[in-house]
Motif scaffolding. Structure first.
Motif, PDB file in Angstrom:
ATOM      1  N   ASN A  56       6.695  13.849  -8.162  1.00  0.00           N
ATOM      2  CA  ASN A  56       7.705  13.152  -8.960  1.00  0.00           C
ATOM      3  C   ASN A  56       7.135  11.864  -9.547  1.00  0.00           C
ATOM      4  O   ASN A  56       7.379  11.545 -10.706  1.00  0.00           O
ATOM      5  CB  ASN A  56       8.959  12.857  -8.133  1.00  0.00           C
ATOM      6  CG  ASN A  56      10.135  12.451  -8.999  1.00  0.00           C
ATOM      7  OD1 ASN A  56      10.409  13.072 -10.025  1.00  0.00           O
ATOM      8  ND2 ASN A  56      10.816  11.392  -8.607  1.00  0.00           N
ATOM      9  N   LEU A  57       6.376  11.122  -8.752  1.00  0.00           N
ATOM     10  CA  LEU A  57       5.780   9.886  -9.262  1.00  0.00           C
ATOM     11  C   LEU A  57       4.805  10.195 -10.397  1.00  0.00           C
ATOM     12  O   LEU A  57       4.753   9.459 -11.385  1.00  0.00           O
ATOM     13  CB  LEU A  57       5.085   9.129  -8.133  1.00  0.00           C
ATOM     14  CG  LEU A  57       6.017   8.511  -7.090  1.00  0.00           C
ATOM     15  CD1 LEU A  57       5.211   7.891  -5.960  1.00  0.00           C
ATOM     16  CD2 LEU A  57       6.938   7.494  -7.716  1.00  0.00           C
ATOM     17  N   ARG A 107       5.118   8.699 -14.110  1.00  0.00           N
ATOM     18  CA  ARG A 107       4.021   7.965 -14.755  1.00  0.00           C
ATOM     19  C   ARG A 107       3.666   8.576 -16.108  1.00  0.00           C
ATOM     20  O   ARG A 107       3.425   7.849 -17.079  1.00  0.00           O
ATOM     21  CB  ARG A 107       2.793   7.960 -13.844  1.00  0.00           C
ATOM     22  CG  ARG A 107       2.902   7.029 -12.671  1.00  0.00           C
ATOM     23  CD  ARG A 107       1.599   6.983 -11.868  1.00  0.00           C
ATOM     24  NE  ARG A 107       1.861   6.500 -10.536  1.00  0.00           N
ATOM     25  CZ  ARG A 107       1.885   7.253  -9.438  1.00  0.00           C
ATOM     26  NH1 ARG A 107       1.622   8.540  -9.491  1.00  0.00           N
ATOM     27  NH2 ARG A 107       2.148   6.712  -8.272  1.00  0.00           N
ATOM     28  N   PHE A 150      12.326  11.337  -3.949  1.00  0.00           N
ATOM     29  CA  PHE A 150      12.090  10.619  -5.200  1.00  0.00           C
ATOM     30  C   PHE A 150      10.667  10.090  -5.251  1.00  0.00           C
ATOM     31  O   PHE A 150      10.037  10.030  -6.301  1.00  0.00           O
ATOM     32  CB  PHE A 150      13.076   9.462  -5.367  1.00  0.00           C
ATOM     33  CG  PHE A 150      12.854   8.676  -6.635  1.00  0.00           C
ATOM     34  CD1 PHE A 150      13.372   9.129  -7.834  1.00  0.00           C
ATOM     35  CD2 PHE A 150      12.110   7.507  -6.630  1.00  0.00           C
ATOM     36  CE1 PHE A 150      13.167   8.427  -9.020  1.00  0.00           C
ATOM     37  CE2 PHE A 150      11.891   6.790  -7.811  1.00  0.00           C
ATOM     38  CZ  PHE A 150      12.421   7.255  -9.001  1.00  0.00           C
ATOM     39  N   TYR A 151      10.134   9.696  -4.096  1.00  0.00           N
ATOM     40  CA  TYR A 151       8.808   9.096  -4.036  1.00  0.00           C
ATOM     41  C   TYR A 151       7.707  10.123  -3.749  1.00  0.00           C
ATOM     42  O   TYR A 151       6.591   9.733  -3.414  1.00  0.00           O
ATOM     43  CB  TYR A 151       8.785   7.974  -2.989  1.00  0.00           C
ATOM     44  CG  TYR A 151       9.704   6.841  -3.369  1.00  0.00           C
ATOM     45  CD1 TYR A 151       9.334   5.926  -4.344  1.00  0.00           C
ATOM     46  CD2 TYR A 151      10.966   6.700  -2.784  1.00  0.00           C
ATOM     47  CE1 TYR A 151      10.174   4.891  -4.725  1.00  0.00           C
ATOM     48  CE2 TYR A 151      11.815   5.672  -3.163  1.00  0.00           C
ATOM     49  CZ  TYR A 151      11.409   4.774  -4.126  1.00  0.00           C
ATOM     50  OH  TYR A 151      12.249   3.761  -4.500  1.00  0.00           O
ATOM     51  N   SER A 152       7.998  11.401  -3.905  1.00  0.00           N
ATOM     52  CA  SER A 152       6.958  12.413  -3.718  1.00  0.00           C
ATOM     53  C   SER A 152       5.883  12.221  -4.781  1.00  0.00           C
ATOM     54  O   SER A 152       6.144  11.726  -5.878  1.00  0.00           O
ATOM     55  CB  SER A 152       7.543  13.827  -3.822  1.00  0.00           C
ATOM     56  OG  SER A 152       7.946  14.090  -5.161  1.00  0.00           O
ATOM     57  N   GLU A 153       4.672  12.612  -4.460  1.00  0.00           N
ATOM     58  CA  GLU A 153       3.561  12.422  -5.393  1.00  0.00           C
ATOM     59  C   GLU A 153       3.804  13.159  -6.705  1.00  0.00           C
ATOM     60  O   GLU A 153       3.512  12.638  -7.778  1.00  0.00           O
ATOM     61  CB  GLU A 153       2.234  12.866  -4.767  1.00  0.00           C
ATOM     62  CG  GLU A 153       1.027  12.499  -5.607  1.00  0.00           C
ATOM     63  CD  GLU A 153       0.945  11.018  -5.994  1.00  0.00           C
ATOM     64  OE1 GLU A 153       0.632  10.726  -7.167  1.00  0.00           O
ATOM     65  OE2 GLU A 153       1.208  10.153  -5.139  1.00  0.00           O
ATOM     66  N   ASP A 186      11.970  10.087   1.289  1.00  0.00           N
ATOM     67  CA  ASP A 186      12.797  10.231   0.099  1.00  0.00           C
ATOM     68  C   ASP A 186      12.028  11.048  -0.928  1.00  0.00           C
ATOM     69  O   ASP A 186      10.947  10.645  -1.357  1.00  0.00           O
ATOM     70  CB  ASP A 186      13.132   8.844  -0.457  1.00  0.00           C
ATOM     71  CG  ASP A 186      14.113   8.862  -1.612  1.00  0.00           C
ATOM     72  OD1 ASP A 186      14.238   9.906  -2.285  1.00  0.00           O
ATOM     73  OD2 ASP A 186      14.743   7.815  -1.851  1.00  0.00           O
TER      74      ASP A 186
END
Length: 84
Positions: free
Chosen positions: A60-61, A65, A55-58, A53
Protein backbone atom coordinates in the motif's frame (compact mmCIF):
# COMPACT_ATOMS: atom_id res chain seq x y z
CA UNK A 1 2.73 -4.58 49.49
CA UNK A 2 6.36 -3.90 48.61
CA UNK A 3 7.13 -1.92 45.50
CA UNK A 4 9.88 -2.09 42.91
CA UNK A 5 11.14 0.15 40.16
CA UNK A 6 10.95 -0.65 36.46
CA UNK A 7 13.12 1.26 34.02
CA UNK A 8 12.13 1.35 30.35
CA UNK A 9 13.37 3.22 27.31
CA UNK A 10 10.77 5.04 25.27
CA UNK A 11 10.88 7.66 22.52
CA UNK A 12 10.89 11.10 24.17
CA UNK A 13 8.07 12.45 21.96
CA UNK A 14 5.93 9.39 22.75
CA UNK A 15 6.58 9.87 26.47
CA UNK A 16 5.61 13.54 26.27
CA UNK A 17 2.39 12.67 24.43
CA UNK A 18 1.59 9.88 26.89
CA UNK A 19 2.13 12.24 29.84
CA UNK A 20 -0.31 14.71 28.26
CA UNK A 21 -3.00 12.05 27.77
CA UNK A 22 -2.46 10.71 31.28
CA UNK A 23 -2.74 14.22 32.68
CA UNK A 24 -6.01 14.76 30.82
CA UNK A 25 -7.28 11.54 32.43
CA UNK A 26 -6.08 12.58 35.90
CA UNK A 27 -3.34 9.94 35.91
CA UNK A 28 0.40 9.77 35.73
CA UNK A 29 2.47 7.31 33.68
CA UNK A 30 3.15 5.08 36.71
CA UNK A 31 -0.59 4.70 37.34
CA UNK A 32 -1.25 4.02 33.65
CA UNK A 33 1.38 1.27 33.53
CA UNK A 34 0.08 -0.18 36.81
CA UNK A 35 -3.45 -0.35 35.35
CA UNK A 36 -2.00 -2.07 32.26
CA UNK A 37 0.01 -4.56 34.36
CA UNK A 38 -2.95 -5.45 36.63
CA UNK A 39 -5.24 -5.99 33.65
CA UNK A 40 -2.61 -8.10 31.88
CA UNK A 41 -2.11 -10.29 34.95
CA UNK A 42 -5.86 -10.63 35.53
CA UNK A 43 -6.63 -11.56 31.89
CA UNK A 44 -3.37 -13.44 31.21
CA UNK A 45 -3.00 -11.65 27.87
CA UNK A 46 -2.14 -8.29 26.39
CA UNK A 47 -5.36 -6.41 27.18
CA UNK A 48 -5.85 -4.99 23.70
CA UNK A 49 -5.51 -6.19 20.13
CA UNK A 50 -1.99 -6.13 18.76
CA UNK A 51 -2.12 -6.04 14.98
CA UNK A 52 -0.43 -4.46 12.01
CA UNK A 53 -2.54 -1.80 10.34
CA UNK A 54 -2.89 -2.90 6.69
CA UNK A 55 -2.75 0.75 5.62
CA UNK A 56 0.97 0.68 6.36
CA UNK A 57 1.68 -2.51 4.41
CA UNK A 58 4.62 -2.23 2.04
CA UNK A 59 2.40 -2.78 -1.01
CA UNK A 60 0.00 0.00 0.00
CA UNK A 61 2.82 2.42 0.82
CA UNK A 62 4.42 1.65 -2.56
CA UNK A 63 1.10 2.38 -4.29
CA UNK A 64 0.74 5.66 -2.38
CA UNK A 65 4.31 6.73 -3.20
CA UNK A 66 3.72 6.00 -6.89
CA UNK A 67 0.48 7.99 -6.84
CA UNK A 68 2.19 10.96 -5.18
CA UNK A 69 5.00 10.77 -7.73
CA UNK A 70 2.46 10.84 -10.58
CA UNK A 71 0.55 13.77 -9.07
CA UNK A 72 3.76 15.72 -8.50
CA UNK A 73 4.69 15.10 -12.15
CA UNK A 74 1.36 16.57 -13.25
CA UNK A 75 -0.12 13.23 -14.17
CA UNK A 76 -2.87 11.26 -12.49
CA UNK A 77 -6.07 12.32 -10.84
CA UNK A 78 -6.46 13.73 -7.37
CA UNK A 79 -9.42 12.16 -5.58
CA UNK A 80 -11.23 13.49 -2.55
CA UNK A 81 -12.12 11.25 0.34
CA UNK A 82 -14.31 8.33 -0.62
CA UNK A 83 -16.62 6.93 2.01
CA UNK A 84 -17.35 3.21 2.16
Amino acid sequence: MSQTTISIRIDSELKKNMEAVCSDLGLNITTAFTIFAKKMVREQRVPFDVAIDPFYSESNLKHLREGIKELNAGRGVSHGLIED
